[in-house]
Design a protein around this motif. Structure first.
Motif, PDB file in Angstrom:
ATOM      1  N   GLY A   3       0.776  -1.231   0.000  1.00 18.13           N
ATOM      2  CA  GLY A   3       0.000   0.000   0.000  1.00 18.13           C
ATOM      3  C   GLY A   3       0.808   1.282   0.000  1.00 18.13           C
ATOM      4  O   GLY A   3       0.271   2.354   0.276  1.00 18.13           O
ATOM      5  N   TYR A   4       2.071   1.213  -0.338  1.00 18.94           N
ATOM      6  CA  TYR A   4       2.927   2.399  -0.423  1.00 18.94           C
ATOM      7  C   TYR A   4       3.067   2.840  -1.875  1.00 18.94           C
ATOM      8  O   TYR A   4       2.901   2.039  -2.793  1.00 18.94           O
ATOM      9  N   GLY A   5       3.454   4.086  -2.087  1.00 19.75           N
ATOM     10  CA  GLY A   5       3.873   4.559  -3.389  1.00 19.75           C
ATOM     11  C   GLY A   5       5.316   4.151  -3.622  1.00 19.75           C
ATOM     12  O   GLY A   5       6.037   3.782  -2.689  1.00 19.75           O
ATOM     13  N   TYR A   6       5.763   4.242  -4.870  1.00 16.06           N
ATOM     14  CA  TYR A   6       7.106   3.810  -5.234  1.00 16.06           C
ATOM     15  C   TYR A   6       8.191   4.550  -4.446  1.00 16.06           C
ATOM     16  O   TYR A   6       9.060   3.926  -3.840  1.00 16.06           O
ATOM     17  N   SER A   7       8.141   5.865  -4.417  1.00 14.91           N
ATOM     18  CA  SER A   7       9.152   6.645  -3.689  1.00 14.91           C
ATOM     19  C   SER A   7       9.108   6.363  -2.191  1.00 14.91           C
ATOM     20  O   SER A   7      10.150   6.298  -1.538  1.00 14.91           O
ATOM     21  N   GLU A   8       7.901   6.217  -1.650  1.00 14.07           N
ATOM     22  CA  GLU A   8       7.768   5.911  -0.222  1.00 14.07           C
ATOM     23  C   GLU A   8       8.438   4.580   0.109  1.00 14.07           C
ATOM     24  O   GLU A   8       9.164   4.465   1.097  1.00 14.07           O
ATOM     25  N   MET A   9       8.177   3.587  -0.712  1.00 12.90           N
ATOM     26  CA  MET A   9       8.709   2.246  -0.444  1.00 12.90           C
ATOM     27  C   MET A   9      10.230   2.233  -0.546  1.00 12.90           C
ATOM     28  O   MET A   9      10.891   1.562   0.243  1.00 12.90           O
ATOM     29  N   LEU A  10      10.780   2.986  -1.491  1.00 14.26           N
ATOM     30  CA  LEU A  10      12.236   2.995  -1.669  1.00 14.26           C
ATOM     31  C   LEU A  10      12.965   3.834  -0.618  1.00 14.26           C
ATOM     32  O   LEU A  10      14.188   3.924  -0.655  1.00 14.26           O
ATOM     33  N   SER A  11      12.242   4.423   0.301  1.00 13.77           N
ATOM     34  CA  SER A  11      12.883   5.116   1.422  1.00 13.77           C
ATOM     35  C   SER A  11      12.527   4.454   2.754  1.00 13.77           C
ATOM     36  O   SER A  11      12.902   4.947   3.807  1.00 13.77           O
ATOM     37  N   LEU A  12      11.834   3.325   2.683  1.00 10.33           N
ATOM     38  CA  LEU A  12      11.330   2.646   3.871  1.00 10.33           C
ATOM     39  C   LEU A  12      12.318   1.615   4.392  1.00 10.33           C
ATOM     40  O   LEU A  12      12.783   0.758   3.629  1.00 10.33           O
ATOM     41  N   PRO A  13      12.660   1.658   5.683  1.00 12.28           N
ATOM     42  CA  PRO A  13      13.447   0.558   6.251  1.00 12.28           C
ATOM     43  C   PRO A  13      12.642  -0.747   6.122  1.00 12.28           C
ATOM     44  O   PRO A  13      11.445  -0.779   6.433  1.00 12.28           O
ATOM     45  N   SER A  14      13.277  -1.793   5.655  1.00 10.77           N
ATOM     46  CA  SER A  14      12.551  -3.030   5.378  1.00 10.77           C
ATOM     47  C   SER A  14      11.973  -3.669   6.640  1.00 10.77           C
ATOM     48  O   SER A  14      10.986  -4.398   6.561  1.00 10.77           O
ATOM     49  N   ARG A  15      12.517  -3.372   7.797  1.00  7.74           N
ATOM     50  CA  ARG A  15      11.977  -3.921   9.049  1.00  7.74           C
ATOM     51  C   ARG A  15      10.527  -3.491   9.256  1.00  7.74           C
ATOM     52  O   ARG A  15       9.759  -4.178   9.911  1.00  7.74           O
ATOM     53  N   LEU A  16      10.139  -2.349   8.672  1.00 10.67           N
ATOM     54  CA  LEU A  16       8.773  -1.860   8.840  1.00 10.67           C
ATOM     55  C   LEU A  16       7.757  -2.645   8.012  1.00 10.67           C
ATOM     56  O   LEU A  16       6.555  -2.428   8.141  1.00 10.67           O
ATOM     57  N   ALA A  51       5.330  -7.882  16.493  1.00 16.17           N
ATOM     58  CA  ALA A  51       5.231  -9.281  16.918  1.00 16.17           C
ATOM     59  C   ALA A  51       5.933 -10.230  15.948  1.00 16.17           C
ATOM     60  O   ALA A  51       6.251 -11.368  16.323  1.00 16.17           O
ATOM     61  N   ASP A  52       6.198  -9.779  14.721  1.00 13.75           N
ATOM     62  CA  ASP A  52       6.807 -10.637  13.710  1.00 13.75           C
ATOM     63  C   ASP A  52       8.284 -10.333  13.468  1.00 13.75           C
ATOM     64  O   ASP A  52       8.917 -10.966  12.619  1.00 13.75           O
ATOM     65  N   GLN A  53       8.859  -9.387  14.211  1.00 19.39           N
ATOM     66  CA  GLN A  53      10.245  -8.989  13.994  1.00 19.39           C
ATOM     67  C   GLN A  53      11.242 -10.105  14.298  1.00 19.39           C
ATOM     68  O   GLN A  53      12.206 -10.304  13.556  1.00 19.39           O
ATOM     69  N   ALA A  54      11.042 -10.840  15.374  1.00 14.60           N
ATOM     70  CA  ALA A  54      11.994 -11.891  15.750  1.00 14.60           C
ATOM     71  C   ALA A  54      12.078 -12.959  14.656  1.00 14.60           C
ATOM     72  O   ALA A  54      13.178 -13.382  14.271  1.00 14.60           O
ATOM     73  N   GLU A  55      10.938 -13.378  14.145  1.00 10.65           N
ATOM     74  CA  GLU A  55      10.920 -14.385  13.075  1.00 10.65           C
ATOM     75  C   GLU A  55      11.558 -13.825  11.811  1.00 10.65           C
ATOM     76  O   GLU A  55      12.332 -14.511  11.131  1.00 10.65           O
ATOM     77  N   ARG A  56      11.272 -12.583  11.463  1.00  6.62           N
ATOM     78  CA  ARG A  56      11.865 -11.946  10.289  1.00  6.62           C
ATOM     79  C   ARG A  56      13.382 -11.883  10.430  1.00  6.62           C
ATOM     80  O   ARG A  56      14.116 -12.227   9.511  1.00  6.62           O
ATOM     81  N   ASN A  57      13.871 -11.468  11.593  1.00 10.70           N
ATOM     82  CA  ASN A  57      15.313 -11.377  11.829  1.00 10.70           C
ATOM     83  C   ASN A  57      15.983 -12.742  11.740  1.00 10.70           C
ATOM     84  O   ASN A  57      17.077 -12.873  11.187  1.00 10.70           O
ATOM     85  N   ARG A  58      15.328 -13.784  12.273  1.00 14.09           N
ATOM     86  CA  ARG A  58      15.865 -15.135  12.201  1.00 14.09           C
ATOM     87  C   ARG A  58      15.982 -15.575  10.742  1.00 14.09           C
ATOM     88  O   ARG A  58      16.987 -16.130  10.315  1.00 14.09           O
TER      89      ARG A  58
END
Length: 162
Positions: A70-83, A88-95
């Motif tokens: 649901g982001y625009g192209y420029s918004e997504m390309l400036s977004l930290p991927s952790r977001l 609650a899903d960060q630990a699994e993503r990091n693993r």
């Protein structure tokens, strides 16, 4: 904003890195005249990548991924991927990302991701792999996932884990 040529070069590196890890290029249906344009604009699966920064930022995103998050192209390309994942899903993503750094690729990932407005959605059949430049220097990680659990088209020819 990245130029069309810079985007194609990055997409080529994402595709080449996928080929190195799986033995096949990113799948496209037969008869597509411009595979990179199709991957960027028409692929029914999300394709995105992030860099190697301490807090990685997205470097590439196709139209399906933009629609999913649901982001625009420029918004997504400036977004930290952790977001892209909720707290609650960060630990699994990091693993998972650590596993990819160690093994070069991970298959069959499913999990929840978060949209711009904070809603969550399920991803299916995720593949995450290391992206390298022409000299094989790691420049990031890429991910491919499906937005539904529906059957895959006949041209979908991804091998399982090697």
């Amino acid at each position: 904003m990245r130029s069309i040529e810079e985007t194609r070069i990055l997409l080529d590196l994402i595709d080449l890195s996928f080929l190195r890890r799986t033995g096949v290029a990113l799948p496209v249906p037969p008869g597509v005249p411009d595979r990179y344009d199709w991957l960027h604009r028409e692929a029914p699966y999300s394709l995105l990548s992030h860099d190697t920064a301490a807090d990685p930022v997205f470097t590439y995103v196709n139209e399906m991924a933009l629609h999913s998050f649901g982001y625009g192209y420029s918004e997504m390309l400036s977004l930290p991927s952790r977001l892209s994942a909720g707290p609650a899903d960060q630990a699994e993503r990091n693993r998972l990302l650590a596993q990819v750094r160690q093994n070069g690729i991970a298959f069959n990932y499913e999990g929840l991701r978060r949209t711009k407005n904070g809603n969550t959605f399920q991803i299916y059949d995720g593949i995450i792999w290391v992206v390298e430049d022409q000299e094989r220097k790691v420049i990031g990680q890429a991910a491919l996932f499906w937005p539904t659990d529906a059957l895959r088209p006949d041209w979908w020819n991804i091998p399982g884990p090697k």
